[in-house]
Every structure is written in C-alpha cells, then in structure tokens.
Design an enzyme around this catalytic site. Structure first.
Site, PDB file in Angstrom:
ATOM      1  CE  LYS B  55      -4.293   2.268   2.391  1.00 35.76           C
ATOM      2  NZ  LYS B  55      -5.377   2.192   2.843  1.00 35.76           N
ATOM      3  CG  ASP B 147     -14.410   2.535   6.355  1.00 35.03           C
ATOM      4  OD1 ASP B 147     -15.812   2.398   6.500  1.00 35.03           O
ATOM      5  OD2 ASP B 147     -14.017   2.817   5.836  1.00 35.03           O
TER       6      ASP B 147
END
Lengths: 245, 310
Positions: B55, B147
């Site tokens: 990432k 989330d």
C-alpha cells in the site's frame, strides 16, 4: 495534564469574494494569532472541478494554515468532518514539528525520521487530536447562489457535531452567515457544544447579493477573543468547583 | 464513498516498476493494481519470489497511523485479526516525491457477494458467526473496527473463512471513529454517535448483510430505524436472524458475544428442527432393518437352542 484548545474558522462558500479586503490576507492574520482557517468550496452539480473562481478557496486556506477542499454537495457531510479533523492533525503536527526542530536541528521534520520513530510521534499527535478541546467558528456564505445548497450545509454541520462530539475532548461551535442584514456577518448560533438546535434557524436565512468574504473572516476572528475573555472568567469559577471533587 | 479529490492524491505505478525502500533498502517489483482507497493505492508486488500486497500513498501521516494499528493488531494473541505486516518504508520516486508505503501479506480471496451467490445462503449464518467472533476478539483487545463494509471483507478458501482486509478505520475504544462509510455509519442514519464502541461495529455488521441483498443500497428517511427494520424483514435469506439483526440496529447489544449467543441459539434451533425431520424419515426407512434384525435374532436363538441340546 491540561490540553490546549485548537481554534478553527470553517468557511463554506461557493465562489469569489467581491467586497472589502483580501480574504487571504485576513486568513494570514488569523493564522498569526493561532487560528486555522479551513475552506470548503461547494460546486454546482454541473460545474467542473477546476473553476477559476474557486482558486480563492485554496489561497485562503493556504495562508490560513488550514485545509481546503472543493466538493459537490452530495459529499459535503463527509468532507466537512474530514477537513476539520485533518486540519486539527495538521495544526498539532505543526507544533510537534516545531518542537522537533528545536531538539534535533532545523532540517528535521516528521518525514525525515525513520518509520519506526515516526509511528511513535504520530501516536502522540493522534492522542492530542483526540483529547484537545476544539473551538470552531463556522462561516456560511449565504449569497444568492448558495440558496439551494443551504439545506445540505445544515445537514453537514449537524453531522460535524456528531463526529466531533464522539471525541474525548470538548467542542464549542458558533455559526455566522454572511452577508448580514446591515453588518458584514450575522450570528446564527452562539457558542454551543451541540449543533442540533440549528434546524430551526437555518431555513430562515435570507440570501443577499454581495460576498464580503474578507470582512466576514475578520469578524469571525474576533469571536475568539470575545470568547477567551468570557472563558477565562468561567475557568476561574470552574477551578474552584473542581476542588470539591 | 466516492473517491475524494484531495490534492495530488494520484499515484499510478505501472507493472514492472521497481520500488526500493529509502530506509531499509528492500526491493519490490510491482505486478499490478489491487485496489484504491481513500488513503492510498494497494498493489500486488513481488519480493524474493514471494507475492505480497503493497500500500502506497503520499499521505504519510495517515499511513503511519494505519501502520500503528496493524502493529497493535499483530500483538493480539491467538488469531490473526489484520493482515500480517512485513515492511514499512518510504519511496522516493524518480521525480523526487516521497511516498510512504507498507507491505503486508497478500490475501487471495473472493468477494462476499460472489461467494454467497455461488455457494448458497447456508454461509450467511457461518459468516455472521465468524465475523462476530473476530469482532469479539478485536473489542476485547481495546479496538473497534470502524469502517466495516462489504468492500473490506474477503472470503478465503480451504478452509472457508471470512477476513477483513483494510484496517484503516480501526480506532481505539472510546475515541471518535477514524474512518467510516455513510451507508454503514449509525451517525449518518441518526441512530447513534460515532464513538468507538462495540455497538458501532455491530450496527455496521448488519448493514454489511443488508448491502449484500440490496446491492444498490437505499436512501435514508427521517424514520431510519423503521426503514431498516422493514428492509431486514423483506429479505427472505435474513429471516432466521432478523431478531438479532434488529437488536443490533437498535444498539441493544453491548458486546459482540451477546449477539453471537443469540445467533448461535438460532443456528442450533434450526439444526434441531432439520434433525428432527431427518429422524422422522429414518423411522420409516428403519422398518426393514428391524425385520431383518428380528430374523437374524430368531436364527441365532435357534442355533443357541441347538447348541444346548448337543
């Protein structure tokens, strides 16, 4: 430990100022006094994202040490809270960077530290962001072109207060609209920890023709000093109460 | 959530790009893009012949915060809650911009919606229980996922296990939720705060299963709770679990184990029901078996008597 209070002005507008002093200049002045200026520019749904008039949005936030974002109305809620949170982190990080420079030398900043230590520093920044008290003066542009967007603005402000009141630190908000009836800005809501009460006030807003962003920012800046005076008085009595515990 | 238009958030690495860490000098060969989130882009990469997920983002501080979460989750004993973190470093691109990146294990799996479509609704109960189990562990170690959404879940095969992939929203209990998606956020529906507490995740968990059966999602109304209850009732596949699902929407559960117990109860009951049905079937099919047994016994007794005589 006594945590500090972060001061922010949140300007919500859809275009260019056309009256009074340069808003970027006023924002710089506010920043000098420890107030961060964030700006959210709202687009029309058929507008493209690089509109000339919205360059001012970026300029004001840059000189106000804050965050700017240009958005379509439907994602306003998320943006308002993201911008506010991000600006808080940015301000705290600014303090931390300054301290680091003093300790480690002038060319040091968080980015120049290895990832391991950076993680530890960010933990402190996060802790401070979560527990600091926050004061926000919300400044809503109510010039004619904003008329259709006001219900969305109202919703996003209520949403902001849900987000911020989920933090550990205390919050206080006040809301002003500009242009005012005879003055540059008009008070909608006085300092308050919640924004639920704005539902009744918002629909009554009238829209005007001019956009005196600069003078409005200056008035918004003054709200903090009025507030600090009151607060220092209140704090004294609060200190006495705390002894009772 | 729509992609936010934060300034210079775009980074586009072509397959074949070589990334060398500024601090620890590890090398990664980019193989392709896996996904793009609010904070960064995830790529499939190769290092020392092994595949991994990388990432990368220009938002160094947000990345550092994520890495902190991944590290803390790595310290939770027992099951693995987040992806395994392999490396954290910076990358200076050829044009001089510095990006932060981290490398984690590459989890290859299927999306939840695709899996349920292909393998049937039996799995709903299983995944509900697996997720509640993981949440329980996470909550007990002082974190809230935040989330939780369809996009953040994948199904791994052999053994089939649901896993969450993006821990960007994971927040310490008692703080304000770091990252959320409106449809899954109880604050958006006017049904609670954004304080990180177990009930926040349980609300999102129900929304995961609603999103699964309402792929287009739906708009909020002033009477959110009523609307969500109705939406739960309208899905046949969620019928067995409708009571715990509604309780989670209403914020009635304080811990995931409370909800897990309710779901387990339902699973047991439905198992018993189907077992009873099977038993009924068995009785009919047993008759020839008894006749046969009877026959064998008679023969055996005959032999026994004969053996007594001689």
């Amino acid at each position: 430990m006594k945590k500090g209070t972060l001061k922010q002005i949140l300007l919500i507008t859809d275009g260019c100022s056309n009256k009074g002093e340069d808003p970027a200049g006023v924002a710089a002045l506010a920043y000098e006094q420890g107030i961060t200026v964030n700006v959210i520019g709202i687009l029309e749904n058929n507008q493209s994202e690089d509109v000339g008039g919205l360059k001012e949005v970026e300029d004001i936030a840059l000189s106000g040490g804050g965050v700017s974002q240009i958005v379509y109305p439907e994602i306003l809620s998320q943006t308002v809270q993201m911008v506010t949170r991000q600006a808080m982190t940015q301000t705290i990080q600014g303090f931390v960077n300054k301290e680091l420079k003093q300790i480690l030398g002038s060319n040091q900043s968080i980015e120049n530290i290895d990832p391991e230590k950076r993680g530890e520093i960010m933990e402190v920044v996060e802790d401070l962001g979560e527990s600091s008290d926050l004061e926000v003066v919300v400044l809503v542009d109510t010039s004619a072109s904003m008329h259709d967007k006001l219900p969305t603005v109202k919703e996003s402000l209520i949403d902001l207060s849900i987000s911020l009141n989920s933090r550990i630190g205390k919050n206080r908000f006040c809301i002003f609209s500009f242009p005012g009836k005879r003055k540059d800005i008009q008070k909608i809501l006085d300092w308050s920890p919640q924004l639920n009460s704005i539902s009744e006030v918002f629909p009554k807003l009238t829209s005007g023709g001019i956009t005196p962003t600069g003078p409005a920012l200056r008035e918004a800046m003054y709200q903090f000093s009025k507030k600090s005076l009151l607060r220092s008085l209140r704090n004294e009595s609060a200190d006495v109460e705390e002894f009772g515990y | 959530m729509r992609a936010q238009t934060w300034k210079n958030s775009g980074i586009d690495l072509k397959p074949g790009t070589k990334i060398t860490g500024k601090w620890y000098k590890n090398q990664y060969l980019i193989r392709g893009k896996l996904g793009k989130g609010a904070i960064g882009t995830v790529y499939l990469c190769e290092s020392g012949g092994k595949l991994a997920a990388l990432k990368i983002s220009d938002k160094g501080t947000s990345m550092t915060v994520e890495v902190n979460v991944l590290k803390s989750l790595g310290q939770v004993q027992g099951t693995r809650l987040g992806p395994y973190l392999l490396d954290v470093d910076d990358w200076v691109s050829p044009n001089g911009t510095t990006y932060s990146f981290y490398v984690m294990e590459y989890l290859k799996g299927e999306s939840l919606s695709l899996f349920v479509k292909n393998n049937g609704n039996v799995w709903i109960g299983v995944f509900l229980l697996q997720l509640l189990e993981d949440l329980e562990q996470l909550h007990q170690s002082g974190w809230v996922f935040g989330d939780l959404k369809l996009d953040n879940l994948i199904v791994l095969s052999s053994p089939t296990r649901i896993r969450w992939v993006d821990v960007g929203g994971t927040t310490q209990t008692g703080r304000a939720i770091k990252e959320y998606t409106e449809f899954y956020d109880r604050g958006y529906w006017g049904l609670g705060t954004r304080k990180a507490e177990p009930s926040y995740d349980l609300f999102s968990l129900v929304m995961v299963f609603l999103h699964l059966y309402y792929p287009q999602r739906f708009e909020r109304t002033t009477q959110s709770e009523k609307l969500l209850f109705k939406k739960i009732d309208q899905v046949k596949q969620l019928q067995p679990y409708r009571n715990p699902l509604k309780k989670a929407i209403a914020g009635k559960y304080r811990t995931s184990s409370e909800m897990k117990n309710d779901v387990l109860q339902i699973v047991y009951q439905s198992q018993n029901k189907s077992r009873l049905k099977k038993k009924g079937n068995q009785k009919i099919s047993n008759i020839p078996f008894y006749i046969e047994m009877g026959g064998i016994s008679i023969v055996a007794i005959g032999f026994y008597i004969l053996s007594l005589i001689f």
